[in-house]
Design a protein around this motif. Structure first.
Motif, PDB file in Angstrom:
ATOM      1  N   MET A   1       0.845  -1.195   0.000  1.00  0.00           N
ATOM      2  CA  MET A   1       0.000   0.000   0.000  1.00  0.00           C
ATOM      3  C   MET A   1       0.884   1.251   0.000  1.00  0.00           C
ATOM      4  O   MET A   1       1.856   1.339   0.729  1.00  0.00           O
ATOM      5  N   ASN A   2       0.514   2.202  -0.845  1.00  0.00           N
ATOM      6  CA  ASN A   2       1.190   3.497  -0.810  1.00  0.00           C
ATOM      7  C   ASN A   2       0.124   4.584  -0.768  1.00  0.00           C
ATOM      8  O   ASN A   2      -1.080   4.284  -0.769  1.00  0.00           O
TER       9      ASN A   2
ATOM     10  N   ILE B   1      -0.780   6.645  -3.021  1.00  0.00           N
ATOM     11  CA  ILE B   1      -1.595   6.661  -4.242  1.00  0.00           C
ATOM     12  C   ILE B   1      -2.674   5.576  -4.192  1.00  0.00           C
ATOM     13  O   ILE B   1      -3.835   5.828  -4.524  1.00  0.00           O
ATOM     14  N   SER B   2      -2.310   4.363  -3.764  1.00  0.00           N
ATOM     15  CA  SER B   2      -3.329   3.305  -3.769  1.00  0.00           C
ATOM     16  C   SER B   2      -4.437   3.648  -2.777  1.00  0.00           C
ATOM     17  O   SER B   2      -5.601   3.315  -2.981  1.00  0.00           O
TER      18      SER B   2
ATOM     19  N   MET C   1      -6.633   6.153  -4.536  1.00  0.00           N
ATOM     20  CA  MET C   1      -7.449   5.434  -5.520  1.00  0.00           C
ATOM     21  C   MET C   1      -8.627   4.735  -4.829  1.00  0.00           C
ATOM     22  O   MET C   1      -9.720   4.665  -5.368  1.00  0.00           O
TER      23      MET C   1
ATOM     24  N   CYS D   1       3.659   8.423  -4.624  1.00  0.00           N
ATOM     25  CA  CYS D   1       3.754   7.058  -5.155  1.00  0.00           C
ATOM     26  C   CYS D   1       4.788   6.227  -4.410  1.00  0.00           C
ATOM     27  O   CYS D   1       4.568   5.055  -4.136  1.00  0.00           O
TER      28      CYS D   1
END
Lengths: 687, 253
Positions: B33-34, B36-37, B40, B83
């Motif tokens: 997991m980052n 960005i995810s 999203m 990211c």
């Protein structure tokens, strides 16, 4: 341009311009060539052009400069490119590209790209897939980024340069390049004859929609990888511009040819590429002989490892072309369940290479592995798996042959689509890579296509009877209004479907069912499901009502485009009943003993481009019509095109990388032909 | 971290009136997991932890592998690329809250989006390009020692992401300081065998008000640069060269 000076003002004093959509390598090279020919440009991009997807290219750019005494030549490069593409590429543009490549790399060097050097200060070259030669120039392992920056800098310089009228007087306030960054291309403006006269774009910050007249439009918008959800692509690569142009009548070629790269790192948001250059510098792919071997990979002795690519391809070893390598990885992991711990992963091992050398040549990609996986790849084998990477297919474009069978530079037919006045370059076109692209040929083809398109467009606009800037304003305001209406309609949707959720479903299905192995019954189900998704798309909800920097509504537009192209890809795959390059159907594999129709590559029936034309809609469901030929025009030239591949320069042969020098030594006469003098890489005036 | 764990994202949002507010989202942890995810995830289910459905957060992104420079934001108080900000690494010392804010040194557009166009204008100002004669075939470029390439390459990896500008105390409303990235580009182009020929034009552009002399030597830039570009060295080199030119340049006229 030799001989003629483009008159860049209309009779009423307006500055005439060409529009380029997309600011990656292909778009920027087109812009530079247009500016050099005296044609002012409006450049549109979803993101600041410096952030375009070209930055993600890692390994390098091919050019047969032959600095290592191996006897490499552009002819060999050409043949390996055509063979790598399993004969689906158009041969004259490929020859033009291979001949121009050394000049292109020297040009990039002059622009200041920090290519790696030899001790003598010359350009260094490394190996890549599908060849046995050192042919790939590189700047660390971030070559795409470095090339993009070099072109970006030259375009920025043109942003500061004044437009001059035909007397050489600067026109106040008019620069050679006007950039429209954070603008989304939404529609072409076509006149009554169907000639492209400009475009409508949307400012993604203010949400303003505006029509721009343009004497020609060139799309340079990259691939559609985001259709597959997670891929190695940037999130901006939805293929939307091509989907729009396709819907407006442009013919799409070889949509089913999607490249799967063998080595990427799985991630929650994207699959990050580990460049082929890792293998080019000596990286080895292996799995433990006992898949359930629990030892640290460094503790597994050599004899208990299985180097499955080296075993099967003793000459090319780990550098077989990507389609071949990806299928082998897939077979090991899915077919034999022999991936690491039975999972879908294999080792890509660089630990036998001195760290200092890796830091000089591969730091850019090893840093990505280290940052995103948290494991040091200098001392531990990396874990990788294939991922969707590149689209060989794209918008159909034309070319004109010269007397020796190569590309005739300056012809307005080069890179022209089936819509008059619309051009297409880069990954978004279809002609250079056939059914499979060789590594490090993409950076080359983008720049070459731009070098070809610039002069082609300059010739086209030079010969226009009437400029778009002299046409009545109503032509543009009409399209602007209808796009505003479409946007307002999208903005008022209050259905039940979340567009991001729909995209996730689309991506997961496409990734699972339309990539390495394709089975007709599965493809039929995908097509049915695509229809359902298109129906659900009509019930989509606007999740953001903001009138500023609204990302949700443009995303809905992109999603519609992705659904349309997903169908082009899938129906193309269903129709093509053979195995060619990246397109692989186990049921048609002549080497598969369980195959029901073992024919392999079927040159009799399928040595041709898949040509897709928008077929309207049946309710919510889009339709594709596949055509074999069509008429189109470039300026006043009326032309006829078919789906035939121009194979005039190299005869068909079997593609077998288990054999010695698969590419060209199989035909020794080809190798012995004296290398023809390389053509200038551009439209330089003849002395 | 384990399955089933919840991470709370506290995100600074724009309000319609122009001021800002915070929204909190609870997001299930997942492997790799980052930031960005997580964003999203919010796009697909834009529900705050108190159950309110809101507009999804807007932000800039493109490559997701820290090479395009799009997704700079201030995460847990430090400017970085969303990211490459992995949640496990970010929260390795415990805690389960991630705060995300837009950069503050650029005009705010909305939520996490800011307008960085001044950086690209700065690249025009310092003429960060080779003065190319044209793209026609003029043969090979100048030979360069590998050492030259090894000095230039790290400088050439600047993504114009804005982290150095955000972290710099000398970039503020009352100072026109251009920022470390632009100074480093002067060094890059003045290193190149043909770029050198226009070295003085770039040195002149980076002298004077807002130029290299306005650097306060806080050295924050080099701390936050995601590509670890030796920005402080670049400032020293360019500072020295501009000084040399100021002191002795007139002798050469």
């Amino acid at each position: 341009m030799a001989g003629s000076k483009y008159v860049c003002t209309t009779s009423s004093g307006k500055v005439r311009r060409v529009a380029v959509v997309g600011g990656g390598l292909a778009g920027l090279m087109t812009v530079i060539k247009l500016c050099e020919a005296g044609v002012p440009v409006d450049l549109f991009s979803l993101v600041p052009v410096k952030r375009s997807h070209s930055v993600c290219a890692q390994g390098g750019i091919n050019a047969s400069v032959n600095t290592k005494g191996e006897g490499d030549s552009p002819r060999v490069h050409f043949e390996e490119t055509v063979l790598g593409g399993d004969f689906l590429a158009q041969q004259p543009p490929c020859l033009g590209m291979a001949d121009a490549a050394p000049g292109i790399v020297h040009l990039l060097d002059r622009m200041g790209v920090p290519f790696n050097r030899t001790p003598e200060g010359l350009l260094d070259f490394r190996r890549f897939g599908g060849t046995l030669y050192h042919r790939t120039a590189f700047a660390g392992a971030t070559t795409g980024q470095q090339l993009l920056y070099a072109l970006d800098e030259q375009v920025r310089r043109f942003e500061t340069m004044q437009v001059e009228d035909d007397r050489g007087v600067a026109i106040p306030g008019e620069k050679m390049v006007r950039k429209f960054e954070f603008w989304d291309f939404v529609q072409l403006v076509l006149d009554d004859e169907g000639t492209c006269r400009g475009l409508v774009a949307q400012d993604l910050k203010s949400m303003e929609l505006r029509a721009f007249p343009a004497d020609a439009v060139c799309l340079a918008t990259g691939g559609p990888g985001i259709i597959f959800g997670r891929s190695t692509n940037s999130t901006i690569n939805t293929g939307i511009a091509n989907a729009i142009a396709y819907k407006q009548g442009a013919v799409y070629g070889n949509g089913e040819m999607i490249q799967i790269h063998p080595t990427a790192i799985p991630g929650a948001d994207k699959l990050r590429l580990i460049s082929e250059s890792a293998r080019g510098e000596g990286g080895r792919v292996w799995v433990p002989k006992d898949p359930m071997d629990k030892r640290d990979p460094m503790q597994i002795p050599e004899k208990e490892r299985r180097y499955f690519l080296e075993d099967k391809y003793p000459l090319y070893k780990n550098l077989v072309p990507r389609d071949v390598a990806s299928r082998e990885l897939f077979k090991v992991c899915y077919g034999e369940k022999a991936g690491i711990m039975g999972r879908n992963e294999v080792y890509l091992d660089l630990t036998h290479i001195p760290e200092a050398m890796l830091r000089k040549k591969l730091a850019g990609i090893l840093e990505i592995y280290e940052k995103f996986v948290g494991v040091d790849p200098y001392h531990n084998p990396m874990k990788v798996f294939p991922a969707v990477h590149y689209s060989m297919g794209g918008m159909w474009v034309d070319f004109e042959r010269d007397e020796r069978g190569s590309l005739k530079l300056g012809s307005p037919r080069n890179q022209a689509t089936s819509v008059t006045g619309l051009y297409n370059v880069g990954e978004s076109d279809y002609q250079y890579h056939g059914a499979n692209r060789l590594g490090a040929n993409s950076l080359l083809s983008t720049i070459y296509a731009g070098m070809v398109a610039g002069p082609a467009i300059a010739t086209y606009v030079d010969n226009l009877d009437r400029s778009a800037f002299d046409l009545p304003a109503e032509l543009f305001s009409k399209v602007e209004k209808s796009e505003q209406k479409k946007f307002d309609d999208l903005a008022s949707r209050d259905g039940t479907e979340n567009p991001y959720g729909l995209h996730k479903e689309l991506g997961e299905m496409m990734l699972r069912d339309v990539t390495i192995e394709r089975h007709n019954p599965v493809l039929e189900k995908v097509i049915e499901k695509l229809g359902e998704l298109e129906e659900r798309y009509t019930k989509v909800a606007v999740v953001d009502k903001s009138t500023k920097a609204n990302q949700a509504i443009p995303f809905m537009r992109h999603l519609e485009g992705m659904l349309i192209l997903a169908r082009v890809i899938t129906e193309g795959a269903l129709a093509r009943n053979e195995c060619r390059g990246a397109h692989y159907k186990p049921d048609y594999d002549d080497k598969n003993k369980d195959a029901t129709h073992p024919i392999g590559r079927d040159d009799e029936n399928w040595l041709r481009s898949t040509l897709a034309k928008w077929g309207g809609r049946d309710g919510a469901r889009s339709k594709v019509s596949f055509i074999r030929e069509f008429d189109y025009a470039v300026g006043s030239q009326k032309l006829h095109a078919t789906d035939a591949i121009d194979i005039s320069l190299m005869t068909l042969r079997k593609r077998d990388y288990t054999k010695k020098k698969a590419a060209f030594a199989a035909d020794p006469t080809a190798a012995q032909k004296p290398a023809e003098a390389p053509k200038p890489a551009d439209d330089a005036p003849k002395a | 971290m384990a399955e089933g764990r919840i991470i709370t994202f506290k995100i600074k949002r724009s309000s319609a009136g122009g001021e800002s507010h915070w929204d909190e989202f609870d997001i299930p942890w997942e492997p790799q997991m980052n930031v960005i995810s997580a964003l999203m995830h919010i796009q697909r289910t834009p529900k705050t932890r108190d159950g309110k459905t809101v507009a999804p957060v807007v932000w800039e992104q493109a490559c997701l592998e820290e090479v395009c420079g799009s997704c700079s934001m201030v995460i847990n108080g430090r400017v970085r690329q969303a990211c490459s900000t992995l949640i496990d690494a970010l929260l390795k010392d415990g805690g389960s809250t991630v705060t995300v804010e837009p950069m503050t040194k650029f005009p705010l557009v909305r939520d996490l989006i800011v307008d960085r166009s001044r950086m690209f204008e700065a690249l025009k100002k310092v003429k960060a390009w080779i003065f190319l004669d044209g793209t026609h075939n003029l043969g090979p470029g100048p030979r360069q020692a590998p050492e030259n390439q090894e000095e230039a390459y790290p400088l050439s990896r600047c993504m114009t992401c804005g982290c150095c500008v955000e972290a710099c105390p000398n970039v503020n409303d009352s100072s026109p300081f251009i920022g470390a990235f632009a100074i480093s580009q002067v060094r890059l182009f003045n290193l190149h065998p043909s770029g050198k020929m226009n070295a003085n034009e770039r040195l002149d552009a980076i002298s004077g008000v807002g130029g290299v002399a306005d650097c306060g030597k806080a050295q924050n830039c080099v701390e936050v640069c995601p590509k670890e570009i030796p920005l402080v060295d670049s400032i020293a080199v360019v500072g020295r060269d501009t000084l040399k030119r100021a002191l002795f340049g007139w002798l050469l006229k």
